[in-house]
Structure formats: C-alpha cells, structure tokens
Scaffold this motif. Structure first.
Motif, PDB file in Angstrom:
ATOM      1  N   ASP A 287       5.357   0.187  -1.309  1.00 38.02           N
ATOM      2  CA  ASP A 287       5.501   0.058   0.146  1.00 38.02           C
ATOM      3  C   ASP A 287       5.358  -1.431   0.465  1.00 38.02           C
TER       4      ASP A 287
ATOM      5  N   ASN B 171       0.840  -1.200   0.000  1.00 34.48           N
ATOM      6  CA  ASN B 171       0.000   0.000   0.000  1.00 34.48           C
ATOM      7  C   ASN B 171       0.871   1.246   0.000  1.00 34.48           C
ATOM      8  N   PRO B 172       1.062   1.869  -1.128  1.00 38.03           N
ATOM      9  CA  PRO B 172       0.346   1.655  -2.364  1.00 38.03           C
ATOM     10  C   PRO B 172       1.011   0.667  -3.313  1.00 38.03           C
TER      11      PRO B 172
HETATM   12 MN    MN Z   1       1.901   2.624   2.851  1.00 38.07          MN
END
Ligand code: MN
Ligand code: GDP
Length: 379
Positions: free
Chosen positions: A204, A190-191
């Motif tokens: 991430d 995320n992302p």
């Molecule tokens: Mn993140």
C-alpha cells in the motif's frame, strides 16, 4: 496534495521500491482487461483518499478476469467515508505471511523527519499508537540524513531473519529518497508485507506531497485529481490566489494574508460569518479581482461581498479598475461593500464613483455595513 495509492506506488517505483505491477481502472470492463493481462490472482482496490478501505469492503481478491469484473463493479459502487469510488487499482496479488508498518513523516515539533516502524502493520496504526504505543519504533532523522546503518539497526530487531531485515532496510532507504527528493510530508507503507517466500514488498502507499514544493515538480499536475478539487480551488491555484472556502455567507476579497485574517476576525466580531479566506496578494491586476469574484460567487452562498484593500504596493486604482471591469462583464446579484485606503486612494474613489459605486476607508464601518446588507438580502 494527497496522492491516491496507485500514484504513490508510481512514485515508489521510480525510486526502485518493490511494488507489484498493476493499473488503474474506471470501469469493470477495464478491470477485467487488466486482470487478464496481469494473469493469476489480482487484488482490486478502491482508489479513495481514506484509510481503512480494507474494512470498508474496498479491497478484494479476484482469481480470474470475470471475478475481477464482478469485484470491480461492486467496489466502484461503494462510497467509503463519504468518498464515492471512481477508480480501482487492479494489481497482482501477493501472498502475505506478515504485515509491517513503515513510514516517514514530518515531525513539526522536533523539526525533523520521523521514521515510524511497527511489526503490528496492516491494521490502523492510530489504534496501535493508542493501545500499544511501545510497539511503534520511532527514530528522528538527523540533519545529515538517514544512513544505511541507521536503517539496518532499525530493521534488524523487527525481522526474524537477516535477509528480510536487509530488504526492509533497503526499502526504508528508498522511502527516504521518495520522501526527500519527492518533497513529501508523509510517505507511508502499510502494510509492508512479507510473502511466505520471505520477499518484502510495499503493498500500500500513502503519500502526501508538500504543496510548497510544487514549483519544482512539473509532473505533479498529472496527479491532480479533478474529482478531489473544487472548481474554485482550481481557479485560485491557477491564478495564484490563496483561498480557503468557509461556511459563512460574507465573501471577502482582501490583499495580504494578515489583513485577510484580521478581516475575518472583524466579521466574526460583528456577528457575521466569513464565506472564505481569500488573499489576492500584493499585485492588483484586474484579472485577479475577476477571478476572486468568480470563485466566491460560484462556491459559496454569499449574501454580501466585502473588498478590504490596504494599498501599499497594491494600488487602489488598479483594484478599482478590476472591480469595474469585473462588474461590467458580469454584474453581481448580492450587495458589494468596498473599503480601500492607501496608495492612489483618491483615484480609486473617482473610478468607483464614475461607475456608481462608493467606498469607505474604515474597515470597521465596511464590515458592519456588509453584514447589515447581507441580513437584508437574507430577510
Ligand atoms: Mn493500508
Ligand atoms: P487500507 O485498508 O485502506 O489501508 O488498504 P490496504 O491496501 O492496506 O489493504 C488492506 C488489507 O488488504 C491489507 O492489510 C492486506 O491484509 C489486504 N491486502 C491488500 N493487498 C493484498 C494482496 O495483494 N494480497 C492479499 N492477500 N491481501 C491484500
């Protein structure tokens, strides 16, 4: 064990997941050097185990090495959600057109890994779950495993074009391998970002490893961050003791997890507060007793220590010898109350008596006694 982002990305890369190159730095100088060797724009990211680093000012772009130095210096001075930043990741920066969310997590209720996807990535997923739960796609992975057609079917509706959807499906299949072969209880991206050119990359990484699988991953030791582990927790892990630090002042050394729980209950029942949960296990080698006392006395403000030993496989005389050896090497400054019963109880009592200690066989009495003595120490 929770991994830092840079460690998670290392694991991702092993499984061929697209991540951008980067290295971890502990000083602004190192950050500058890494930025220089990467060239171009870099992103400097605080390596703390907390979400929302972006919002807290822990993620910044730098367009040249000198800027990387400045940004790294600023971020290394931050404390994010109570965690001081000791390291930053300096990575090649991406241009982002859109951010997705992609994760696999163990669903304990359904007893199956759960894929969670959302086109509303980048932001706090908990927030999306609260305000717009319909925007999160969920899929429980069947027993036979995640198949590529599952991945394609899941990703196709989320992405505007087929090429992106197939990259995302490929990433999900790799994430599944990370999760299964890596023995994770959470693997989250995320992302999951799409660049303006339509390339899909993991920007991430949040990974939680399942500690129960530690025995088959020798390499996990390299990932353990000494800054994240207390000295007591480390000693407990090394000596094979199950240990949880609590906030009370009565230290407990117990054999068996069930008895340890019961001991804490009885301490609470009589108005005391346990300083820890500590199970020295079935074996009673003196080394474990010494380690147990060391852990408790260094980590907590204990005012009394209770040994509660039920000798089955554990031999009470072994524990008594352990106590004597340990106290001989380093005497205690707080009262000690010993309850032991079972295998070789008489022998144990003799060993303790010879050393000037006594022991009771009643758990109830021992608990009341240690609380009383602890109160005297406090008064
Ligand atoms: Mn993140
Ligand atoms: P988190 O806030 O702790 O989850 O940290 P992230 O790694 O997810 O970063 C937060 C946000 O920073 C992301 O959602 C992106 O918007 C942004 N970001 C992270 N890496 C990059 C990058 O390489 N380039 C750009 N432009 N933005 C980035």
């Amino acid at each position: 064990m929770n991994l830092h982002e840079y460690q998670g990305k290392e694991l991702f890369a092993r499984f061929g997941m697209p991540v951008l190159p980067g290295q971890v730095a502990g000083t602004p100088e190192e950050a500058r050097d890494i930025a220089a060797s990467l060239g171009g724009t870099v992103v400097i990211k605080a390596q703390v185990q907390a979400g929302g680093r972006g919002k807290a000012g822990g993620v910044k772009l730098a367009h040249n090495p000198d800027e990387a130095y400045d940004k790294a210096r600023d971020i290394l001075a931050l404390t994010i959600k109570g965690l001081p930043v000791h390291k930053v990741l300096v990575a090649q920066a991406a241009d982002i057109a859109k951010e997705y969310y992609c994760a696999i997590v163990m669903d304990r209720e359904k007893k199956a890994p759960l894929v969670m996807l959302s086109a509303e990535g980048g932001v706090d997923i908990e927030e999306v779950a609260k305000t717009a739960p319909e925007k999160i796609v969920k899929f429980h992975i069947p027993l036979e495993g995640l198949r590529s057609y599952h991945a394609r079917n899941l990703m196709t509706p989320l992405f505007p074009d087929f090429k992106q959807a197939s990259q995302a499906a490929d990433i999900l299949m790799r994430l599944y391998r990370v999760y299964m072969e890596g023995d994770c209880s959470l693997a989250e991206i995320n992302p999951l970002a799409v660049t303006p050119e339509g390339k899909v990359i993991a920007l991430d990484a949040k990974v939680v490893l399942d500690d129960n699988a530690e025995f088959r991953h020798k390499d996990w030791d390299n990932w353990r961050d000494p800054a994240e582990e207390t000295p007591g927790a480390r000693l407990a892990r090394e000596k094979g003791l199950s240990y949880v630090k609590l906030d009370g002042d009565i230290g407990c050394v117990v054999n068996g997890a069930g008895l340890a729980m019961a001991t804490m209950d009885v301490i609470k029942h009589y108005g005391g507060e346990p300083a820890n949960f500590l199970d020295i296990g079935g074996s009673s080698n003196p080394e474990k007793v010494t380690a147990a006392l060391k852990i408790i006395t260094t980590e907590s403000h204990v005012r009394g220590i209770l040994f509660n030993i039920f000798g089955g496989i554990t031999r009470c005389d072994d524990v008594a010898n352990g106590i004597v050896a340990s106290l001989t090497a380093s005497p205690l400054s707080v009262p000690l109350v010993i309850r032991l019963t079972g295998t070789n109880e008489e022998k144990a009592r003799q060993i303790l008596n010879d050393f000037g200690l006594s022991a009771t066989t009643s758990m109830d009495e021992a608990v009341r006694m240690v609380i009383e003595k602890a109160q005297e120490v406090g008064a």
